[in-house]
Design a protein around this motif. Sequence first.
Motif, PDB file in Angstrom:
ATOM      1  N   HIS A   5     -35.601 -65.370  53.849  1.00 40.77           N
ATOM      2  CA  HIS A   5     -35.389 -66.645  53.159  1.00 40.77           C
ATOM      3  C   HIS A   5     -35.764 -66.497  51.689  1.00 40.77           C
ATOM      4  O   HIS A   5     -36.265 -65.445  51.261  1.00 40.77           O
ATOM      5  N   GLU A   6     -35.524 -67.563  50.936  1.00 40.26           N
ATOM      6  CA  GLU A   6     -35.920 -67.617  49.537  1.00 40.26           C
ATOM      7  C   GLU A   6     -36.245 -69.066  49.198  1.00 40.26           C
ATOM      8  O   GLU A   6     -36.011 -69.974  50.010  1.00 40.26           O
ATOM      9  N   LEU A   7     -36.790 -69.290  48.007  1.00 40.06           N
ATOM     10  CA  LEU A   7     -37.036 -70.654  47.549  1.00 40.06           C
ATOM     11  C   LEU A   7     -36.561 -70.782  46.112  1.00 40.06           C
ATOM     12  O   LEU A   7     -36.963 -70.006  45.242  1.00 40.06           O
ATOM     13  N   GLU A  49     -37.355 -69.299  40.960  1.00 45.87           N
ATOM     14  CA  GLU A  49     -36.984 -68.741  42.258  1.00 45.87           C
ATOM     15  C   GLU A  49     -38.072 -67.808  42.762  1.00 45.87           C
ATOM     16  O   GLU A  49     -38.652 -67.041  41.988  1.00 45.87           O
ATOM     17  N   ALA A  50     -38.342 -67.877  44.058  1.00 48.93           N
ATOM     18  CA  ALA A  50     -39.209 -66.908  44.738  1.00 48.93           C
ATOM     19  C   ALA A  50     -38.381 -66.300  45.860  1.00 48.93           C
ATOM     20  O   ALA A  50     -38.074 -66.962  46.850  1.00 48.93           O
ATOM     21  N   SER A  51     -37.990 -65.059  45.673  1.00 48.18           N
ATOM     22  CA  SER A  51     -37.166 -64.390  46.679  1.00 48.18           C
ATOM     23  C   SER A  51     -37.554 -62.927  46.852  1.00 48.18           C
ATOM     24  O   SER A  51     -36.758 -62.126  47.343  1.00 48.18           O
ATOM     25  N   VAL A  80     -35.185 -75.493  47.739  1.00 47.29           N
ATOM     26  CA  VAL A  80     -34.141 -75.128  48.690  1.00 47.29           C
ATOM     27  C   VAL A  80     -34.154 -73.632  48.963  1.00 47.29           C
ATOM     28  O   VAL A  80     -34.604 -72.828  48.135  1.00 47.29           O
ATOM     29  N   CYS A  81     -33.661 -73.260  50.140  1.00 45.23           N
ATOM     30  CA  CYS A  81     -33.279 -71.870  50.406  1.00 45.23           C
ATOM     31  C   CYS A  81     -31.768 -71.833  50.263  1.00 45.23           C
ATOM     32  O   CYS A  81     -31.060 -72.566  50.951  1.00 45.23           O
TER      33      CYS A  81
END
Length: 207
Positions: free
Chosen positions: A124-126, A156-158, A189-190
Amino acid sequence: MSAPTSRPPLGRRGLLTGAAAVVLLAAGSTMAVAGASGAFGSQHRGRDASCAAPTLPGAKVSVRLVDMRSMTTRGGMMGGSGGMMRQGDWRNFYRGMMRVLASPTSVRAGTVSLTVTNTGYLAHELVVLPLAAGQQPGARSVGAGGTVDEAGRLGEASASCAAGHGDGITAGATGWMSLHLPAGRYELVCNLPGHYAAGMFTTLEVA
């Protein structure tokens, strides 16, 4: 008549047999412990990437990314393998199969640090997106590729066990980001294919 075979005394035979049994038991115990810890299995290796975020500045928000791998779809079990969800099967994802959970859901304006932990089974990511006045979370149009427009993206955090952009936060791992947020409403969101439509969004209020 052949000569009798020489045998060790009974006491010595018993001692040798006992020693062999001890060696076998020890080896069996070692195998059992190793098996229980996953040393001989690969099914859990993808979930061993746990890591902790460093001390981050500003207001702190903890985010969990959640999915449910064993759910039924309208056409039966997903993935054809015990109902397991797979990253590439995003067209089989339905609303409610995934979640973004944030705590707290409101912070003061300024520097905001988000620690993002993937407690699901898929990567996932945010992504942090602004919400316009009156715009509701989860209402963005999903394109043919299963993603939403990221215009105005603020962060973004991915990356697994790192800050910022990467290839996705793997199962069991944590990513993080720090950014400046003025007062307003933001959607977390992802945006991997199918994940937003499956329910991966939530609101962060900044006052």
